[in-house]
Design a protein around this motif. Sequence first.
Motif, PDB file in Angstrom:
ATOM      1  N   UNK A 192      45.051  47.926  39.165  1.00  0.00           N
ATOM      2  CA  UNK A 192      44.598  47.470  40.468  1.00  0.00           C
ATOM      3  C   UNK A 192      43.601  46.333  40.282  1.00  0.00           C
ATOM      4  N   UNK A 193      44.063  45.108  40.480  1.00  0.00           N
ATOM      5  CA  UNK A 193      43.177  43.957  40.383  1.00  0.00           C
ATOM      6  C   UNK A 193      42.105  44.053  41.453  1.00  0.00           C
ATOM      7  N   UNK A 195      38.739  40.239  33.483  1.00  0.00           N
ATOM      8  CA  UNK A 195      39.824  39.407  32.956  1.00  0.00           C
ATOM      9  C   UNK A 195      41.138  40.148  33.109  1.00  0.00           C
ATOM     10  N   UNK A 196      42.107  39.451  33.637  1.00  0.00           N
ATOM     11  CA  UNK A 196      43.408  40.063  33.838  1.00  0.00           C
ATOM     12  C   UNK A 196      44.457  38.964  33.773  1.00  0.00           C
ATOM     13  N   UNK A 199      37.901  43.940  40.922  1.00  0.00           N
ATOM     14  CA  UNK A 199      36.990  43.077  41.669  1.00  0.00           C
ATOM     15  C   UNK A 199      35.776  43.850  42.182  1.00  0.00           C
ATOM     16  N   UNK A 200      35.962  45.127  42.521  1.00  0.00           N
ATOM     17  CA  UNK A 200      34.829  45.966  42.919  1.00  0.00           C
ATOM     18  C   UNK A 200      33.860  46.125  41.755  1.00  0.00           C
ATOM     19  N   UNK A 230      41.837  56.862  32.526  1.00  0.00           N
ATOM     20  CA  UNK A 230      43.190  57.178  32.954  1.00  0.00           C
ATOM     21  C   UNK A 230      43.075  58.174  34.099  1.00  0.00           C
ATOM     22  N   UNK A 231      43.646  57.817  35.223  1.00  0.00           N
ATOM     23  CA  UNK A 231      43.553  58.651  36.429  1.00  0.00           C
ATOM     24  C   UNK A 231      42.105  58.913  36.821  1.00  0.00           C
TER      25      UNK A 231
END
Length: 75
Positions: free
Chosen positions: A45-46, A71-72, A59-60, A6-7
């Motif tokens: 953030x995908x 997976x999203x 993705x990174x 988180x953050x």
Amino acid sequence: MIRIYKNGVYGNSSQEIVGTTHEMVLVLAAKFNFTPNFIVDYSANLGYIQSDGQWTGMLKMVASGEVDIGANGYW
């Protein structure tokens, strides 16, 4: 085990993960005999490719080898 970020900070917390994407990962894990380790990224953030060719977000993590699969679900 679930690692909660988180953050950008790792925290020790328990979180219930539910939904079709979670179920899909569990089916794959059973079929291919692996134990998933879920990382929950609250940045939602995908990922996208930046002008310098570097990826961001989930993705990174996949591109760098930090995780094996991403997976999203968008429904």
